[in-house]
Design an enzyme around this catalytic site. Structure first.
Site, PDB file in Angstrom:
ATOM      1  N   CYS A   1      -0.042  -5.659  -7.227  1.00  0.00           N
ATOM      2  CA  CYS A   1       0.801  -4.752  -6.440  1.00  0.00           C
ATOM      3  C   CYS A   1       1.656  -3.864  -7.345  1.00  0.00           C
ATOM      4  O   CYS A   1       1.863  -2.682  -7.042  1.00  0.00           O
ATOM      5  CB  CYS A   1       1.657  -5.552  -5.464  1.00  0.00           C
ATOM      6  SG  CYS A   1       0.607  -6.370  -4.218  1.00  0.00           S
TER       7      CYS A   1
ATOM      8  N   CYS B   1       3.399  -8.839  -7.441  1.00  0.00           N
ATOM      9  CA  CYS B   1       2.490  -9.462  -8.414  1.00  0.00           C
ATOM     10  C   CYS B   1       1.862  -8.351  -9.272  1.00  0.00           C
ATOM     11  O   CYS B   1       2.067  -7.179  -9.000  1.00  0.00           O
ATOM     12  CB  CYS B   1       1.405 -10.251  -7.661  1.00  0.00           C
ATOM     13  SG  CYS B   1       0.119  -9.207  -6.923  1.00  0.00           S
TER      14      CYS B   1
ATOM     15  N   GLU C   1       2.261  -5.135   0.018  1.00  0.00           N
ATOM     16  CA  GLU C   1       2.467  -3.843  -0.649  1.00  0.00           C
ATOM     17  C   GLU C   1       1.208  -2.977  -0.611  1.00  0.00           C
ATOM     18  O   GLU C   1       1.275  -1.764  -0.415  1.00  0.00           O
ATOM     19  CB  GLU C   1       2.855  -4.058  -2.124  1.00  0.00           C
ATOM     20  CG  GLU C   1       4.114  -4.868  -2.357  1.00  0.00           C
ATOM     21  CD  GLU C   1       3.810  -6.343  -2.593  1.00  0.00           C
ATOM     22  OE1 GLU C   1       3.032  -6.938  -1.794  1.00  0.00           O
ATOM     23  OE2 GLU C   1       4.346  -6.914  -3.546  1.00  0.00           O
TER      24      GLU C   1
ATOM     25  N   HIS D   1      -2.356  -7.973   0.228  1.00  0.00           N
ATOM     26  CA  HIS D   1      -0.923  -8.229   0.072  1.00  0.00           C
ATOM     27  C   HIS D   1      -0.151  -7.147   0.842  1.00  0.00           C
ATOM     28  O   HIS D   1      -0.667  -6.040   1.069  1.00  0.00           O
ATOM     29  CB  HIS D   1      -0.535  -8.184  -1.410  1.00  0.00           C
ATOM     30  CG  HIS D   1      -0.929  -9.409  -2.179  1.00  0.00           C
ATOM     31  ND1 HIS D   1      -0.379  -9.741  -3.405  1.00  0.00           N
ATOM     32  CD2 HIS D   1      -1.819 -10.398  -1.885  1.00  0.00           C
ATOM     33  CE1 HIS D   1      -0.923 -10.864  -3.834  1.00  0.00           C
ATOM     34  NE2 HIS D   1      -1.799 -11.287  -2.948  1.00  0.00           N
TER      35      HIS D   1
END
Lengths: 167, 167
Positions: B91, B88, B60, B58
């Site tokens: 993260c 999410c 992040e 992801h």
């Protein structure tokens, strides 16, 4: 998924313990994880945070990354994760994201555990995946591994203080 | 931490948008993140999941990894994270683990958001770190970026179906 026998669980958790011991030899908090798929270990990881100085280098994340690479897919749908300590929110989130089918863990983590201790991200049906969770697998050994590590650290710190105050 | 002006926030969120657009050009869901420390961008990341087939890739996580490497430490204590979409659980957990001071995000994520939508991991005082959270930064643009992406995907799928049924 076929249920695992206690013996099979212990063999796989044993492999996670091996990873934890590798972490320990490098001065890391001993936490280890492995991922199994179709009877094979396809991912291994141990806590590497102090060595790598990377906040995301938890055992589970490293094992998941290796497993994704091994199967060439971010979906680990029939895979099982074994980890010596209850996953933190980051690692529980990574378990959701990778669709791992089953999660087995050893010791609970009352300070940061996100699979039953502080909250349970893996049973929250608002997320798009819920793995089956098996806590307390080889729990006494998993607890002892961490307790021994922190006891040694404290003893070393005490010795250091004593040496310094005598110096 | 000195508060940021709206203009400063928009410049930094603009850099996160740039990352999101890089993701989009490779067919990924357009999500981007950057990390700022002392006026400099020290980490950049964009969603890379389909390209890398790594469930942890992801925006992040990639930005945090880069920032840790840039400063040589897993502690990003005076750093700010800007991300186009609400983090999410994975993260949000990585944000806690890396001790990021401030989190700015664009659009809310009603399906997986762990910073206010489904739960809020970053205000939970049982964890050992709580960053300051600034939601809805450039929200209309952040929402439009995702809506346009999914609208285009749906249109392409519809066109494909039509072509197939005529074939």
């Amino acid at each position: 998924m076929n249920p695992l026998t206690t013996e099979q669980q212990e063999v796989l958790m044993g492999a996670a313990f091996e990873q934890a011991r590798i972490a320990e030899t490098t001065g890391e908090v001993p936490i280890g994880a492995i991922i199994e798929l179709d009877g094979e270990i396809i991912g291994r990881g141990h806590n590497l945070r102090e060595t790598s100085q990377d906040a995301t280098d938890h055992a589970e994340i490293l094992a998941i990354k290796q497993a994704c690479q091994a199967v060439g897919s971010w979906r680990l749908e029939r895979a099982r994760l074994f980890v010596t300590l209850e996953p933190c929110p980051m690692c529980a989130g990574a378990i959701i994201n990778s669709r791992i089918a089953e999660v087995y863990f050893g010791a609970a983590d009352p300070k940061a555990g996100a699979v039953g201790s502080l909250l349970n991200l893996l049973t929250d049906t608002r997320f798009n995946h819920q793995p089956a969770v098996f806590p307390q697998v080889m729990e006494p050994q998993a607890k002892a591994l961490l307790q021994d590590f922190f006891r040694t650290i404290r003893a070393k710190q005490k010795q250091l203080k004593k040496t310094q105050s005598n110096g």
